[in-house]
Design an enzyme around this catalytic site. Structure first.
Site, PDB file in Angstrom:
ATOM      1  NE  ARG A  77     -10.226  -7.503   4.747  1.00 36.14           N
ATOM      2  CZ  ARG A  77      -9.661  -6.540   4.046  1.00 36.14           C
ATOM      3  NH1 ARG A  77      -8.631  -5.861   4.547  1.00 36.14           N
ATOM      4  NH2 ARG A  77     -10.099  -6.244   2.836  1.00 36.14           N
ATOM      5  CG  HIS A  96      -5.287  -0.101   5.893  1.00 29.25           C
ATOM      6  ND1 HIS A  96      -5.949  -1.242   6.242  1.00 29.25           N
ATOM      7  CD2 HIS A  96      -5.524   0.091   4.562  1.00 29.25           C
ATOM      8  CE1 HIS A  96      -6.569  -1.730   5.171  1.00 29.25           C
ATOM      9  NE2 HIS A  96      -6.322  -0.934   4.134  1.00 29.25           N
ATOM     10  NE  ARG A  99      -3.978  -1.946   2.394  1.00 27.54           N
ATOM     11  CZ  ARG A  99      -3.908  -3.138   2.971  1.00 27.54           C
ATOM     12  NH1 ARG A  99      -2.810  -3.487   3.612  1.00 27.54           N
ATOM     13  NH2 ARG A  99      -4.915  -3.980   2.925  1.00 27.54           N
ATOM     14  CG  ASP A 140      -6.881  -3.635   8.304  1.00 25.64           C
ATOM     15  OD1 ASP A 140      -5.830  -4.078   7.810  1.00 25.64           O
ATOM     16  OD2 ASP A 140      -7.448  -2.613   7.882  1.00 25.64           O
TER      17      ASP A 140
END
Length: 350
Positions: free
Chosen positions: A186, A210, A123, A183
């Site tokens: 999840r 993140h 990312r 996140d």
């Protein structure tokens, strides 16, 4: 939402415990008065932006929804497609334009525009491609909606939230990144799957970046109000740290897996962003792990850095950061995560 007179006076002599649970945001600004109508603008009509828009509509979160994108035909097609569903949705005005003037008076601006993450790409590697784009997006949003709250979804979300804060000139409580809210969802799902319980009964947070340096707060996980690790220790039930680390790794890798399978992520982030929008616009004061200005919290120092912490969200944006107990190891990992982001930010020159 008004707090009852006894809502927080549980301490000795009627002590207000709110101040103990939450650390306030410095320099926070209160929202301006509203006419009762809500307006959300979604910047970017790609897969993520449209998943967010669709979820916002089906959950009846706003009176007016605006879409902005740089591709006129795609933008008009998406707008018409949503408008044609009017008979099946709560009444919402839907409009779209390539001109940011259409966003004027927005209560919330959700920024999803950016280069798509490529399979196997970190990312943080997306940064340079997206900072230039934000220079074109954030100033007009701040110009047309000076009292809005910015919710940044584009990746790398922590650094781009910092960029949005700098470019907008807004107080830090009105610039929020979606951060590790997804996140953490999840994470809760994987824990619930291991224990065969409903994910809604699992309280668990991923904080920090993140991305690859995120931190799983194992010490504060609870299921149905029962602290998991302390329960296992008291029951003398053995567990291996490797098992915990494998679950966290699955959280980090899950987005990459979805991207490798379908090319992008959309539905989960759509629900995540809509949940944040609900907490903000309806002043629900819910706690979400989102990217906030973290300097001064949990030992994070050394510069202005945005990373995810359990924060209380309401009509003013970020109302405060929760004083969750962190172990020494977790706090050190959080500081390391902050350093990772700061190293990248140092190259921006903002």
């Amino acid at each position: 939402m008004h707090k009852s007179t006894s809502a927080s006076s549980l301490g000795p002599g009627g002590l207000d415990l709110t101040q103990a649970f939450f650390k306030p945001i410095h320099g926070a600004a209160t929202p301006s008065s509203s006419n009762g109508q809500t307006k959300i603008s979604v910047i970017g009509a790609g897969n993520v932006g449209m998943a967010i828009a669709q979820t916002i509509l089906t959950q009846d979160l706003t009176d007016e929804l605006v879409l902005v994108d740089a591709i006129p035909d795609k933008l008009r097609g998406e707008m018409l497609d949503l408008q044609h569903a009017a008979a099946f949705l709560p009444r919402t005005k839907i409009s779209a334009s390539v001109d940011y003037a259409v966003t004027a008076g927005s209560n919330l601006c959700i920024v999803t525009a950016g280069a798509r993450q490529i399979h196997g790409e970190s990312r943080l590697n997306l940064l340079q491609r997206n900072v230039a784009l934000f220079r074109k997006i954030i100033p007009p949003l701040a110009k047309y909606s000076p009292e809005t709250i910015l919710l940044i979804v584009s990746n790398p979300v922590d650094v781009l939230t910092y960029v949005a804060w700098k470019l907008s000139g807004f107080p830090s409580n009105r610039v929020v990144g979606s951060g590790t809210n997804l996140d953490s969802s999840r994470f809760r799902f994987l824990i619930a799957d291991h224990l065969d319980v409903n994910a809604q009964d699992v309280q668990a947070y991923i904080v920090g970046e993140h991305g690859d340096s995120s931190v799983a707060l194992w010490s504060s996980i609870s299921v149905g109000g029962v602290p998991v690790l302390s329960f296992l220790e008291k029951q003398q039930i053995a567990y291996e740290k490797e098992t915990l680390e494998s679950i966290h790794k699955a959280v980090v890798d899950s987005a990459y897996e979805v991207i490798s399978l379908k090319g992008y992520t959309s539905w989960a982030i759509g629900y995540s962003a809509a949940g944040l929008a609900r907490s903000i616009l309806r002043d629900q004061r819910s706690i979400h792990p989102v990217s906030v200005l973290a300097k001064g919290f949990y030992g994070v120092d050394g510069g202005d850095v945005f990373l995810s912490l359990p924060a209380q969200l309401g009509r003013s944006g970020v109302l405060g950061v929760t004083n969750v107990h962190l172990t020494d190891e977790e706090e050190q990992k959080l500081r390391d995560s902050a350093k990772t982001i700061l190293e990248v930010q140092s190259q921006l020159g903002l």
